[in-house]
Design an enzyme around this catalytic site. Structure first.
Site, PDB file in Angstrom:
ATOM      1  N   ASP A   1       1.496  -1.615  -0.772  1.00  0.00           N
ATOM      2  CA  ASP A   1       0.215   0.046  -0.684  1.00  0.00           C
ATOM      3  C   ASP A   1       0.932   0.907  -0.207  1.00  0.00           C
ATOM      4  O   ASP A   1       1.487   1.609   1.297  1.00  0.00           O
ATOM      5  CB  ASP A   1      -0.640   0.057   1.222  1.00  0.00           C
ATOM      6  CG  ASP A   1      -1.871   1.039   1.000  1.00  0.00           C
ATOM      7  OD1 ASP A   1      -1.418   2.132   1.070  1.00  0.00           O
ATOM      8  OD2 ASP A   1      -2.848   0.966   2.228  1.00  0.00           O
TER       9      ASP A   1
ATOM     10  N   TYR B   1      -9.899  15.005  -4.758  1.00  0.00           N
ATOM     11  CA  TYR B   1      -9.071  14.298  -6.367  1.00  0.00           C
ATOM     12  C   TYR B   1      -8.871  15.619  -7.565  1.00  0.00           C
ATOM     13  O   TYR B   1      -6.893  15.442  -7.379  1.00  0.00           O
ATOM     14  CB  TYR B   1      -9.700  13.767  -7.268  1.00  0.00           C
ATOM     15  CG  TYR B   1      -9.119  12.654  -8.664  1.00  0.00           C
ATOM     16  CD1 TYR B   1      -8.411  11.431  -8.446  1.00  0.00           C
ATOM     17  CD2 TYR B   1      -9.668  13.153  -9.735  1.00  0.00           C
ATOM     18  CE1 TYR B   1      -7.835  11.489  -9.002  1.00  0.00           C
ATOM     19  CE2 TYR B   1      -8.466  12.943 -10.670  1.00  0.00           C
ATOM     20  CZ  TYR B   1      -7.969  11.748 -10.955  1.00  0.00           C
ATOM     21  OH  TYR B   1      -7.465  11.319 -11.049  1.00  0.00           O
TER      22      TYR B   1
ATOM     23  N   LYS C   1      -4.028  15.794  -7.132  1.00  0.00           N
ATOM     24  CA  LYS C   1      -3.323  15.941  -8.552  1.00  0.00           C
ATOM     25  C   LYS C   1      -3.056  17.156  -8.854  1.00  0.00           C
ATOM     26  O   LYS C   1      -1.667  17.192  -9.478  1.00  0.00           O
ATOM     27  CB  LYS C   1      -4.182  15.431 -10.369  1.00  0.00           C
ATOM     28  CG  LYS C   1      -4.751  14.347  -9.889  1.00  0.00           C
ATOM     29  CD  LYS C   1      -4.094  12.876  -9.718  1.00  0.00           C
ATOM     30  CE  LYS C   1      -4.009  11.863 -10.320  1.00  0.00           C
ATOM     31  NZ  LYS C   1      -3.292  10.683 -10.268  1.00  0.00           N
TER      32      LYS C   1
END
Ligand code: NAD
Length: 244
Positions: free
Chosen positions: A57, A148, A152
């Site tokens: 992970d 998100y 990014k």
């Protein structure tokens, strides 16, 4: 011909799998890192003996530390790192839970940072390396993706900073910002949403994972020596008219 050792995160499916396949074809000993053990363990049979699977992970610093110990013990070096693992947990901000914000940040941004930190220690000793971070066109803005898009945007900024910090050590760091690409992640979207998204592309097409894999291959090609800190859009031109 052995071109060196490449680590691809999130390579068990989707874009990462196409990148892993391309790296194998280009002669790299390729280590796919993913949490999906079932899909990952099939890869050496599917992509050939140059492909290896290690479960980790990337948002867990112990996992990342152990992973790099294993890679170095088994292969001795790291020439390429492609940070591709990422998740979405979309919702308008008024409906988004703190947990979904944290999870996306943990994997997409912190995970990428942890992998870069570990790889750059090795690459600095080697005085050679390539890092490619998979960002997203969505960093320019997309409703429902406050977590998100922010993660990014962080990946784009991280890429620029690492290019500055690592250039003198022979390490080039770039990002790719894909647009709409046909993968298990986007296949979860309703058909009418996909149709609308395709119409927002100047090319009126959806990309395929190999479009991203080609760009990774270019950024990792030894003949390419002078591009660093850049974000390359692989998005059918959508970034030109962000917000269409
Ligand atoms: P996907 O969901 O098909 O595959 C992602 C892979 O990452 C999976 O195999 C998953 O198990 C793995 N993964 C998730 N969390 C992980 C973790 N903590 N540690 C290790 N592995 C983990 O996704 P995809 O569509 O192939 O996307 C790949 C990358 O490209 C992501 O970073 C995504 O944000 C980005 N991207 C995708 C699109 C698109 O349209 N598909 C567009 C822009 C950007």
């Amino acid at each position: 011909m052995n071109k060196g050792v490449a680590i691809i995160t999130g390579g068990a499916k989707g874009i990462g799998k196409a990148i892993a396949q391309r790296m194998v074809e280009d002669g790299f000993t390729t280590v796919v890192v993913d949490m999906d053990k079932e899909a990952g363990e099939k890869l050496p049979d599917e992509l050939g003996e140059k492909c290896h699977f290690m479960m980790a992970d990337i948002s867990n610093s112990n996992d990342v530390e152990l992973l790099f110990e294993k890679v170095i013990a088994q292969f001795g070096r790291v020439d390429v790192l492609v940070n591709n693992a990422g998740i979405i947990r979309d919702n308008m901000i008024w409906k988004m839970s703190e947990h979904d914000f944290d999870r996306v940040m943990d994997i997409n941004l912190k995970g990428t940072w942890l992998m870069c930190k570990a790889a750059s220690t090795i690459m600095r000793e080697q005085k050679k390396g390539r890092i490619v971070n998979i960002a997203s066109r969505a960093w320019l803005g997309n409703p429902g993706q406050s977590n998100y898009a922010a993660s990014k945007a962080g990946v784009v900024a991280l890429t620029r900073v690492l290019a500055l910090e690592l250039g003198r050590s022979g390490i080039l760091v770039n990002a790719i910002a894909p647009g709409l690409i046909d993968t298990p992640l986007t296949q979860k979207l309703p058909e009418d949403v996909i149709e609308k998204l395709i119409l927002a592309q100047p090319t009126r097409t959806m990309g395929i994972p190999e479009d991203v894999a080609h760009t990774v291959a270019f950024l990792c090609d030894e003949r390419m020596q002078f591009i660093t800190g850049q974000t390359i859009y692989v998005d059918g031109g959508k970034s030109i008219g962000a917000g269409i």
